[in-house]
Design an enzyme around this catalytic site. Structure first.
Site, PDB file in Angstrom:
ATOM      1  N   SER A  38      -1.685  28.514  94.352  1.00  0.00           N
ATOM      2  CA  SER A  38      -0.374  27.869  94.166  1.00  0.00           C
ATOM      3  C   SER A  38       0.183  27.206  95.430  1.00  0.00           C
ATOM      4  CB  SER A  38       0.641  28.865  93.606  1.00  0.00           C
ATOM      5  OG  SER A  38       0.282  29.186  92.290  1.00  0.00           O
ATOM      6  N   LEU A  53      -1.364  31.493  79.339  1.00  0.00           N
ATOM      7  CA  LEU A  53      -1.625  30.653  78.169  1.00  0.00           C
ATOM      8  C   LEU A  53      -1.490  31.437  76.866  1.00  0.00           C
ATOM      9  CD1 LEU A  53      -4.603  28.668  79.682  1.00  0.00           C
ATOM     10  CD2 LEU A  53      -2.512  27.624  78.773  1.00  0.00           C
ATOM     11  N   GLY A  73      -6.597  24.920  81.984  1.00  0.00           N
ATOM     12  CA  GLY A  73      -6.535  26.375  82.190  1.00  0.00           C
ATOM     13  C   GLY A  73      -7.464  27.084  81.221  1.00  0.00           C
ATOM     14  N   SER A 116     -16.679  21.733  77.392  1.00  0.00           N
ATOM     15  CA  SER A 116     -17.817  22.098  78.250  1.00  0.00           C
ATOM     16  C   SER A 116     -19.119  21.724  77.552  1.00  0.00           C
ATOM     17  CB  SER A 116     -17.780  23.603  78.486  1.00  0.00           C
ATOM     18  OG  SER A 116     -18.998  24.060  79.000  1.00  0.00           O
ATOM     19  N   TYR A 145     -17.859  31.764  74.958  1.00  0.00           N
ATOM     20  CA  TYR A 145     -17.211  30.721  75.763  1.00  0.00           C
ATOM     21  C   TYR A 145     -17.428  29.350  75.098  1.00  0.00           C
ATOM     22  CZ  TYR A 145     -16.446  27.478  79.670  1.00  0.00           C
ATOM     23  OH  TYR A 145     -16.022  26.439  80.457  1.00  0.00           O
ATOM     24  N   LYS A 149     -14.744  26.731  73.294  1.00  0.00           N
ATOM     25  CA  LYS A 149     -14.556  25.324  73.662  1.00  0.00           C
ATOM     26  C   LYS A 149     -14.682  24.427  72.427  1.00  0.00           C
ATOM     27  CE  LYS A 149     -13.680  25.535  78.077  1.00  0.00           C
ATOM     28  NZ  LYS A 149     -12.312  25.228  78.512  1.00  0.00           N
TER      29      LYS A 149
HETATM   30  P1  NAD Z   1     -10.963  27.266  87.585  1.00  0.00           P
HETATM   31  O1  NAD Z   1     -11.317  28.680  87.233  1.00  0.00           O
HETATM   32  O2  NAD Z   1     -11.033  26.885  89.024  1.00  0.00           O
HETATM   33  O3  NAD Z   1      -9.527  26.924  87.027  1.00  0.00           O
HETATM   34  C1  NAD Z   1      -9.045  27.458  85.816  1.00  0.00           C
HETATM   35  C2  NAD Z   1      -7.608  27.842  86.013  1.00  0.00           C
HETATM   36  O4  NAD Z   1      -7.126  28.448  84.807  1.00  0.00           O
HETATM   37  C3  NAD Z   1      -7.423  28.868  87.146  1.00  0.00           C
HETATM   38  O5  NAD Z   1      -6.547  28.342  88.120  1.00  0.00           O
HETATM   39  C4  NAD Z   1      -6.815  30.071  86.452  1.00  0.00           C
HETATM   40  O6  NAD Z   1      -5.818  30.693  87.227  1.00  0.00           O
HETATM   41  C5  NAD Z   1      -6.227  29.474  85.180  1.00  0.00           C
HETATM   42  N1  NAD Z   1      -6.130  30.495  84.139  1.00  0.00           N
HETATM   43  C6  NAD Z   1      -7.078  31.414  83.809  1.00  0.00           C
HETATM   44  N2  NAD Z   1      -6.599  32.235  82.863  1.00  0.00           N
HETATM   45  C7  NAD Z   1      -5.329  31.826  82.577  1.00  0.00           C
HETATM   46  C8  NAD Z   1      -4.329  32.290  81.699  1.00  0.00           C
HETATM   47  N3  NAD Z   1      -4.513  33.368  80.929  1.00  0.00           N
HETATM   48  N4  NAD Z   1      -3.150  31.637  81.664  1.00  0.00           N
HETATM   49  C9  NAD Z   1      -2.920  30.583  82.486  1.00  0.00           C
HETATM   50  N5  NAD Z   1      -3.839  30.088  83.349  1.00  0.00           N
HETATM   51  C10 NAD Z   1      -5.029  30.718  83.388  1.00  0.00           C
HETATM   52  O7  NAD Z   1     -11.888  26.335  86.710  1.00  0.00           O
HETATM   53  P2  NAD Z   1     -12.256  24.797  86.855  1.00  0.00           P
HETATM   54  O8  NAD Z   1     -13.620  24.707  87.380  1.00  0.00           O
HETATM   55  O9  NAD Z   1     -11.167  24.059  87.525  1.00  0.00           O
HETATM   56  O10 NAD Z   1     -12.329  24.393  85.305  1.00  0.00           O
HETATM   57  C11 NAD Z   1     -11.265  23.720  84.640  1.00  0.00           C
HETATM   58  C12 NAD Z   1     -11.622  23.556  83.178  1.00  0.00           C
HETATM   59  O11 NAD Z   1     -12.884  22.895  83.048  1.00  0.00           O
HETATM   60  C13 NAD Z   1     -11.750  24.878  82.408  1.00  0.00           C
HETATM   61  O12 NAD Z   1     -11.195  24.701  81.131  1.00  0.00           O
HETATM   62  C14 NAD Z   1     -13.234  25.072  82.304  1.00  0.00           C
HETATM   63  O13 NAD Z   1     -13.588  25.847  81.173  1.00  0.00           O
HETATM   64  C15 NAD Z   1     -13.734  23.646  82.202  1.00  0.00           C
HETATM   65  N6  NAD Z   1     -15.122  23.507  82.684  1.00  0.00           N
HETATM   66  C16 NAD Z   1     -15.420  23.771  83.987  1.00  0.00           C
HETATM   67  C17 NAD Z   1     -16.739  23.659  84.413  1.00  0.00           C
HETATM   68  C18 NAD Z   1     -17.133  23.959  85.839  1.00  0.00           C
HETATM   69  O14 NAD Z   1     -18.331  23.965  86.138  1.00  0.00           O
HETATM   70  N7  NAD Z   1     -16.229  24.203  86.757  1.00  0.00           N
HETATM   71  C19 NAD Z   1     -17.726  23.264  83.511  1.00  0.00           C
HETATM   72  C20 NAD Z   1     -17.384  23.000  82.196  1.00  0.00           C
HETATM   73  C21 NAD Z   1     -16.068  23.107  81.786  1.00  0.00           C
END
Ligand code: NAD
Length: 348
Positions: A38, A53, A73, A116, A145, A149
């Site tokens: 943050s 969420l 998120g 994803s 997961y 999605k």
């Molecule tokens: P990240 O984990 O860095 O960010 C996700 C954020 O969601 C975190 O800041 C976390 O605090 C927040 N979060 C988790 N649980 C929560 C809750 N209960 N309530 C509110 N907030 C919550 O992930 P990222 O890499 O930035 O990914 C972002 C999005 O992209 C996600 O939806 C993820 O599934 C998708 N994604 C990521 C990847 C990857 O390789 N990084 C690949 C495919 C899809």
């Protein structure tokens, strides 16, 4: 214009918020209470709203009056998310965001949903039907997961049909920040560095977020056990047929820029896109990282845990002019230029 970014303190969310702020937009970032990301987010001038969420009331408040929503998120496999969290945070949380948008954001112009490539991923042991994987490849998620999605995508499509909320779903592959390529303890380091991979695999429970532990995991664990002497070294998996797996990847900054372009693209409303960079995680990249770090690289021959998996991203370019060009080799160079103490040899 006000945009709600959920997961705004995360890897991709931070860069989406930062880029929107650089354009002068008002950004509301929805973050978990006490999220360590943050302060960095607040420094961009993003308005911070704390909540979960799963909690409809806090989501209602965050969505109130926004023009666009970027819903990132989520609980992630790579961060140790559990099947219960994938249901509660990813399915129920996405439903909450869409319901809140319907009820509290009457001027909504677009919802962007982070999906994803896990929607295609039948099993960590079964190769895809064809490569590269385009958006028409069958969706057969073999993980909760991935199912969550896919459910999120379906809800976006349904909310668009039922309530006229224009939605765009984006299927990312591996997304990282530069430092994650050279730090053995990062979620990506644990796939390339012997000691960390061994520790992570040894700790895998019988039922884990990618499936059920079996013979392939045991064989890989044994190969890593034989190699691990506690020092920093990297490995590449090689199948008995001599091939090595190849995966898509992208830098979080490029994904963030693409998310914004697709949010703003009229042609992207109601559509689903693969998004990834132009280069892959493969034998060449891992060999390059080892060379730049001056570390030993060993090929381990064992049944490969994850078959090759890379995305066709031409639809985003065709419909919305979005193409990521930054190569993974440049990202590694950049990571090393920020940590010159780690690089023990110059570029080849
Ligand atoms: P990240 O984990 O860095 O960010 C996700 C954020 O969601 C975190 O800041 C976390 O605090 C927040 N979060 C988790 N649980 C929560 C809750 N209960 N309530 C509110 N907030 C919550 O992930 P990222 O890499 O930035 O990914 C972002 C999005 O992209 C996600 O939806 C993820 O599934 C998708 N994604 C990521 C990847 C990857 O390789 N990084 C690949 C495919 C899809």
């Amino acid at each position: 214009m006000t945009t709600l970014v959920t997961g705004a303190a995360g890897r991709i969310g931070y860069h989406v918020a930062r880029l929107l702020r650089e354009r002068g937009e008002h950004v509301r970032g929805f973050v978990l209470p006490g999220d360590p990301g943050s302060p960095r987010l607040a420094a961009t001038g993003t308005e911070i709203v704390e909540g979960r969420l799963e909690d409809r009331a806090s989501v209602d408040g965050a969505v109130n009056g926004v023009d666009t929503v970027v819903h990132l998120g989520a609980a992630l496999t790579s961060r140790g998310g559990t099947d219960n969290e994938f249901f509660d945070v990813n399915i129920k949380g996405t439903f909450n965001v869409l319901m809140a948008t319907r009820d509290h954001a009457p001027g909504i112009r677009r919802v962007v949903f982070a999906s994803s490539d896990a929607v295609y991923f039948e099993s960590s042991k079964v190769p895809p039907d064809h490569l590269p994987i385009d958006e028409d490849h069958p969706r057969r998620p073999g993980t909760i997961y991935g199912a969550a999605k896919l459910a999120g995508e379906e809800m976006c499509r349904t909310f668009q049909r039922a309530y006229g909320i224009p939605a765009t779903s984006l299927r990312f592959s591996f997304v990282s920040e530069p430092w994650e390529w050279i730090d053995p303890r990062s979620v990506y380091g644990r796939r390339m560095f012997v000691h960390e991979a061994f520790k992570a695999l040894a700790a895998l429970p019988e039922y884990h977020s990618l499936g059920r532990r079996g013979e392939i995991e045991e064989q890989k664990l044994e190969a890593l056990r034989q190699l691990d002497d506690g020092t920093d070294q990297l490995f590449v998996e090689v199948s008995p047929d001599g091939t090595s797996p190849t995966y898509s990847q992208a830098d979080a900054r490029d994904i963030a820029a693409a998310v914004i372009s697709l949010r703003d693209s009229p042609a992207a409303a109601g559509e689903t896109f693969n998004l990834a960079g132009p280069t892959y995680v493969d034998r060449d990249l891992i060999a390059y990282i080892a060379r730049r770090l001056g570390l030993r690289l060993t090929e381990i021959t064992a049944p490969v845990m994850h078959p090759s998996w890379y995305l066709d991203t031409s639809k985003a370019e065709r419909l919305a002019g979005v193409r990521i060009t930054r190569s993974a080799f440049d990202i590694v160079d950049e990571a090393l230029s920020n940590r010159p103490d780690l690089g023990r040899s110059g570029p080849p």
